[in-house]
Write a protein that holds these residues in place. Structure first.
Motif, PDB file in Angstrom:
ATOM      1  N   PHE A 233     -58.710 -42.065  42.658  1.00 57.10           N
ATOM      2  CA  PHE A 233     -59.825 -42.933  43.028  1.00 57.10           C
ATOM      3  C   PHE A 233     -60.670 -43.190  41.775  1.00 57.10           C
ATOM      4  CE2 PHE A 233     -63.939 -43.966  44.948  1.00 57.10           C
ATOM      5  CZ  PHE A 233     -63.567 -44.780  46.005  1.00 57.10           C
ATOM      6  N   SER A 234     -60.452 -44.348  41.155  1.00 54.96           N
ATOM      7  CA  SER A 234     -61.094 -44.627  39.869  1.00 54.96           C
ATOM      8  C   SER A 234     -62.513 -45.149  40.049  1.00 54.96           C
ATOM      9  CB  SER A 234     -60.277 -45.657  39.082  1.00 54.96           C
ATOM     10  OG  SER A 234     -60.182 -46.872  39.800  1.00 54.96           O
ATOM     11  N   VAL A 235     -63.382 -44.786  39.110  1.00 58.43           N
ATOM     12  CA  VAL A 235     -64.751 -45.290  39.043  1.00 58.43           C
ATOM     13  C   VAL A 235     -65.002 -45.770  37.614  1.00 58.43           C
ATOM     14  CG1 VAL A 235     -65.609 -43.809  40.905  1.00 58.43           C
ATOM     15  CG2 VAL A 235     -65.641 -42.968  38.550  1.00 58.43           C
ATOM     16  N   LEU A 236     -66.144 -46.394  37.398  1.00 58.30           N
ATOM     17  CA  LEU A 236     -66.415 -46.981  36.091  1.00 58.30           C
ATOM     18  C   LEU A 236     -66.415 -45.938  34.986  1.00 58.30           C
ATOM     19  CD1 LEU A 236     -69.215 -49.612  36.855  1.00 58.30           C
ATOM     20  CD2 LEU A 236     -66.815 -50.040  36.333  1.00 58.30           C
ATOM     21  N   ALA A 237     -66.999 -44.769  35.245  1.00 56.85           N
ATOM     22  CA  ALA A 237     -67.100 -43.739  34.211  1.00 56.85           C
ATOM     23  C   ALA A 237     -65.720 -43.277  33.757  1.00 56.85           C
ATOM     24  CB  ALA A 237     -67.916 -42.554  34.729  1.00 56.85           C
ATOM     25  N   THR A 238     -64.815 -43.054  34.699  1.00 55.09           N
ATOM     26  CA  THR A 238     -63.467 -42.641  34.314  1.00 55.09           C
ATOM     27  C   THR A 238     -62.682 -43.811  33.726  1.00 55.09           C
ATOM     28  OG1 THR A 238     -62.751 -42.992  36.614  1.00 55.09           O
ATOM     29  CG2 THR A 238     -63.328 -40.751  35.966  1.00 55.09           C
ATOM     30  N   ASP A 239     -63.023 -45.037  34.132  1.00 54.65           N
ATOM     31  CA  ASP A 239     -62.383 -46.213  33.539  1.00 54.65           C
ATOM     32  C   ASP A 239     -62.665 -46.293  32.040  1.00 54.65           C
ATOM     33  OD1 ASP A 239     -60.888 -47.347  35.479  1.00 54.65           O
ATOM     34  OD2 ASP A 239     -62.157 -49.105  35.795  1.00 54.65           O
ATOM     35  N   ILE A 240     -63.933 -46.059  31.659  1.00 50.76           N
ATOM     36  CA  ILE A 240     -64.281 -46.079  30.231  1.00 50.76           C
ATOM     37  C   ILE A 240     -63.464 -45.034  29.484  1.00 50.76           C
ATOM     38  CG2 ILE A 240     -66.110 -45.600  28.567  1.00 50.76           C
ATOM     39  CD1 ILE A 240     -68.098 -46.805  30.411  1.00 50.76           C
ATOM     40  N   TYR A 241     -63.373 -43.847  30.065  1.00 54.92           N
ATOM     41  CA  TYR A 241     -62.624 -42.754  29.433  1.00 54.92           C
ATOM     42  C   TYR A 241     -61.161 -43.148  29.241  1.00 54.92           C
ATOM     43  CZ  TYR A 241     -61.038 -37.961  28.581  1.00 54.92           C
ATOM     44  OH  TYR A 241     -60.494 -36.830  28.040  1.00 54.92           O
ATOM     45  N   LYS A 242     -60.560 -43.741  30.253  1.00 56.07           N
ATOM     46  CA  LYS A 242     -59.153 -44.145  30.162  1.00 56.07           C
ATOM     47  C   LYS A 242     -58.969 -45.246  29.126  1.00 56.07           C
ATOM     48  CE  LYS A 242     -58.247 -43.054  35.028  1.00 56.07           C
ATOM     49  NZ  LYS A 242     -58.025 -43.628  36.389  1.00 56.07           N
ATOM     50  N   GLN A 243     -59.885 -46.221  29.121  1.00 55.35           N
ATOM     51  CA  GLN A 243     -59.753 -47.338  28.181  1.00 55.35           C
ATOM     52  C   GLN A 243     -59.899 -46.883  26.736  1.00 55.35           C
ATOM     53  OE1 GLN A 243     -58.895 -50.446  28.856  1.00 55.35           O
ATOM     54  NE2 GLN A 243     -58.896 -50.240  31.075  1.00 55.35           N
ATOM     55  N   VAL A 244     -60.871 -45.992  26.487  1.00 51.55           N
ATOM     56  CA  VAL A 244     -61.172 -45.577  25.107  1.00 51.55           C
ATOM     57  C   VAL A 244     -60.237 -44.469  24.646  1.00 51.55           C
ATOM     58  CG1 VAL A 244     -62.934 -44.579  23.603  1.00 51.55           C
ATOM     59  CG2 VAL A 244     -63.571 -46.285  25.305  1.00 51.55           C
ATOM     60  N   ILE A 245     -60.112 -43.402  25.434  1.00 55.04           N
ATOM     61  CA  ILE A 245     -59.303 -42.258  25.017  1.00 55.04           C
ATOM     62  C   ILE A 245     -57.822 -42.484  25.304  1.00 55.04           C
ATOM     63  CG2 ILE A 245     -58.927 -39.775  25.324  1.00 55.04           C
ATOM     64  CD1 ILE A 245     -61.558 -40.463  23.956  1.00 55.04           C
ATOM     65  N   GLY A 246     -57.521 -42.990  26.499  1.00 52.25           N
ATOM     66  CA  GLY A 246     -56.125 -43.145  26.895  1.00 52.25           C
ATOM     67  C   GLY A 246     -55.422 -44.323  26.250  1.00 52.25           C
ATOM     68  N   GLN A 247     -56.080 -45.492  26.235  1.00 50.74           N
ATOM     69  CA  GLN A 247     -55.428 -46.707  25.771  1.00 50.74           C
ATOM     70  C   GLN A 247     -55.965 -47.220  24.432  1.00 50.74           C
ATOM     71  OE1 GLN A 247     -55.388 -49.688  28.900  1.00 50.74           O
ATOM     72  NE2 GLN A 247     -55.306 -48.130  30.504  1.00 50.74           N
ATOM     73  N   GLN A 248     -56.988 -46.566  23.921  1.00 48.92           N
ATOM     74  CA  GLN A 248     -57.605 -46.994  22.655  1.00 48.92           C
ATOM     75  C   GLN A 248     -58.043 -48.463  22.708  1.00 48.92           C
ATOM     76  OE1 GLN A 248     -58.145 -44.868  19.761  1.00 48.92           O
ATOM     77  NE2 GLN A 248     -57.795 -43.442  21.448  1.00 48.92           N
ATOM     78  N   ASN A 249     -58.400 -48.924  23.895  1.00 45.66           N
ATOM     79  CA  ASN A 249     -58.854 -50.299  24.088  1.00 45.66           C
ATOM     80  C   ASN A 249     -60.372 -50.311  24.013  1.00 45.66           C
ATOM     81  OD1 ASN A 249     -59.353 -52.932  24.828  1.00 45.66           O
ATOM     82  ND2 ASN A 249     -57.967 -52.907  26.588  1.00 45.66           N
ATOM     83  N   MET A 250     -60.902 -50.395  22.804  1.00 44.44           N
ATOM     84  CA  MET A 250     -62.335 -50.246  22.584  1.00 44.44           C
ATOM     85  C   MET A 250     -63.136 -51.415  23.143  1.00 44.44           C
ATOM     86  SD  MET A 250     -62.093 -47.357  21.137  1.00 44.44           S
ATOM     87  CE  MET A 250     -63.710 -47.004  20.518  1.00 44.44           C
TER      88      MET A 250
END
Length: 569
Positions: A233-250
């Motif tokens: 169950f994704s939320v905005l806070a974990t989305d930022i973490y996934k985008q920055v840490i997981g996918q390096q999509n700054m």
């Protein structure tokens, strides 16, 4: 003659101090935010794309669903937490129940724990092998699976997280009341419900609004609880973490960061408006609220307080117990094996020592910088426009989630062209992020204390030719020492438990305890994560107890001094 000479020097010093404060806040708050905002309008290659990132976000179902999920979580959390906090605060301020001191202490316990700890506790109670889920391993005739990993778990964890803040706000609001209004209502024959709707709730409406916005903002921006019990169950806070840490999509991380800041800004603006509209609930003609004897009322609120306090203590006790269990739930023997962090993902005990170092430096530096900034803005008599800019920048961090600060610092300090680039990846950027994250509350605390100082101190010092520095150290600091102690412990405790502000900024060879808890949880080392959480709570309780002891000593010394002055007079 001295007074005439000293005044211009004092004015010049005030000007330089104000310039330094505004420049420092601009470099650590304003410029990183501008950098973050600009990144949301560029692609990965640095080309300007306008609103394309936002269009991509909202047109991607998996991403846009996170916004809907976050709004749902925050709304549910706010409704439940504020309702419980109102009943709890009402019980401690308007009823005659016993054990109020105990209930107050228990209500504040979640403040000493990282938010991940609440999720870990819920896992041990309601997870797949939880005590409640298994009916205490089959000993009870019933089992209860609440489907923890998802919205249910996040909401439960967030309620525990935001409950103390809501309680504190509402307890202050309910503590002040004019009893004459209730006497008038009794005279008119109003019943309990009528008095609640026409006297009590209107009297605390601003407190309720503030509590709602605080709860909504905190749950909207929290990272720890969704990370532990969020599941898929994704939320905005974990989305930022996934985008920055997981996918390096700054750039997409910056886009989500902007979405994350909108509710916080709205809450900040509304709270400022509400604060200005508040008027004195108690005047010189008011009568103190009197608690009448009522057995049924006290019984009801005793049950409420026991229920809330029991649940909070159950969560705390569960984590403590789990940290001493050999292998949950297969080997329930007691052991200290989980306090040996050398063989788990947390990388030993070193992160805890790192956190202590960061927390101590954050407390000392943050308190000094915040108090000096508040002094400059409150006491300076120069450049009104600059003072207003300084005040705005000082309270702006109230509207900035920790994740946004961390992300903004990546863009700003990781730029080789920035003269401050050397801070990136060091201990000092963690300290700076913590100081700015918690700056506003410390600033308000210091400003409140400084407002109590009589302006005649400055006037007398100026007429006697006493410099501002001497007045500052001899009068201002001693008088404001209780507030300074509160600021120290506030910075320390929050620096120990925070994860959102530092999760993007720590170096690979300098992890913090809160980060190690996340890493251990990701690796499935739940019991060591619980053990690390317990150590953080113990250290924070010791810090709080130490602050209370020092404050008590200061109060006794002040009272003794006043008594001696009275005897001399």
């Amino acid at each position: 003659m001295n007074g005439v000479v000293t005044a211009p020097k004092g004015k010049a010093g005030q000007k330089w101090l104000m310039v330094l404060v505004v420049a420092g806040l601009s470099a650590s708050v304003l410029l990183p935010l501008i950098q973050l905002f600009s990144k949301a309008f560029y692609d990965k290659n640095g080309l300007f794309v306008g609103w394309d990132n936002f269009i991509t976000y909202f047109s991607t179902p998996a991403l846009s669903q996170s916004l809907h999920n976050t709004l749902y979580i925050s709304s549910m959390t706010t409704a439940i937490a504020v309702s419980l906090a109102f009943l709890f605060a009402y019980a401690l301020t308007r009823s005659g129940i016993r054990g109020k001191g105990f209930y107050r202490a228990v209500a504040l316990l979640p403040l000493f724990a990282p938010t991940m700890m609440h999720g870990i506790a819920l896992t041990y109670l309601f997870g797949n092998q939880g005590l409640v889920t298994t009916g205490i391993f089959g000993l009870l005739p019933f089992q209860w699976d609440v489907d923890l990993y998802g919205p249910v778990g996040i909401v439960l964890a967030e309620i525990v997280y935001v409950f103390p803040q809501a309680y504190l706000i509402l307890a202050v609001s309910l503590a002040f009341a004019d009893y004459q209004l209730y006497e008038a209502a009794d005279t008119l024959g109003a019943g309990h419900v009528r008095k609640l709707m026409t006297v009590t709730l209107p009297g605390v409406k601003y407190g309720i609004v503030s509590a709602c916005f605080v709860c909504f903002t905190l749950s909207f921006t929290d990272f720890g609880a969704p990370k532990v019990v969020g599941g898929q169950f994704s939320v905005l806070a974990t989305d930022i973490y996934k985008q920055v840490i997981g996918q390096q999509n700054m750039t997409m991380g910056a886009t989500v960061g902007l979405l994350l800041i909108i509710p916080a800004l709205v809450a900040f603006i509304v709270d400022r408006i509400v604060e200005r509209k508040q008027h004195a609930a108690v005047t010189a003609k008011s009568k103190e609220y009197r608690i009448k004897a009522n057995g049924w009322r006290d019984l009801f609120y005793t049950v409420v307080c026991l229920g809330v306090s029991g649940f909070l203590l159950l969560l705390m006790a569960t984590v403590v117990l789990a940290s001493f269990i050999q292998v949950w739930p297969y080997n329930l023997d007691f052991s200290l094996v989980h306090y040996d962090f050398s063989n788990v993902a947390g990388e030993g005990i070193e992160p805890l020592w790192n956190s202590i170092v960061v927390a101590v430096l954050t407390a000392v530096i943050g308190t000094c910088v915040t108090f000096v900034a508040a002094y400059a803005i409150e006491k300076s008599q120069v450049w009104k426009g600059l003072r207003q800019a300084g005040y705005f920048l000082s309270i702006l961090p109230l509207a900035l989630p920790g994740l946004v600060i961390g992300l903004a610092y990546i863009f700003f300090f990781n730029n080789p062209a920035n003269p401050l680039h050397g801070l990136y990846g060091s201990l000092w950027i963690l300290i700076l992020a913590n100081v700015i994250h918690f700056f506003a509350v410390g600033f308000i605390t210091a400003t409140t204390a400084l407002k109590k100082l009589d302006p005649e101190f400055e006037q007398a010092a100026e007429s006697m030719g006493i410099g501002q520095m001497k007045l500052f150290w001899r009068v201002t600091v001693p008088v404001c020492m209780p507030a300074i102690i509160e600021m120290l412990v506030y910075f320390f405790i929050n620096a120990m438990v925070t994860i959102s502000a530092v999760v993007f900024l720590y170096a690979a060879d300098f992890k913090l305890a809160s980060v190690s808890i996340v890493n251990m949880d990701d690796a499935g080392d739940i019991a060591p994560a619980a053990a690390m959480s317990v150590l953080i709570v113990v250290l924070n309780i010791i810090a709080r107890a130490g602050a209370e002891w020092i404050s008590a000593r200061l109060r006794k010394r002040t009272a003794r001094t006043e008594q001696e002055k009275g005897q001399v007079a």
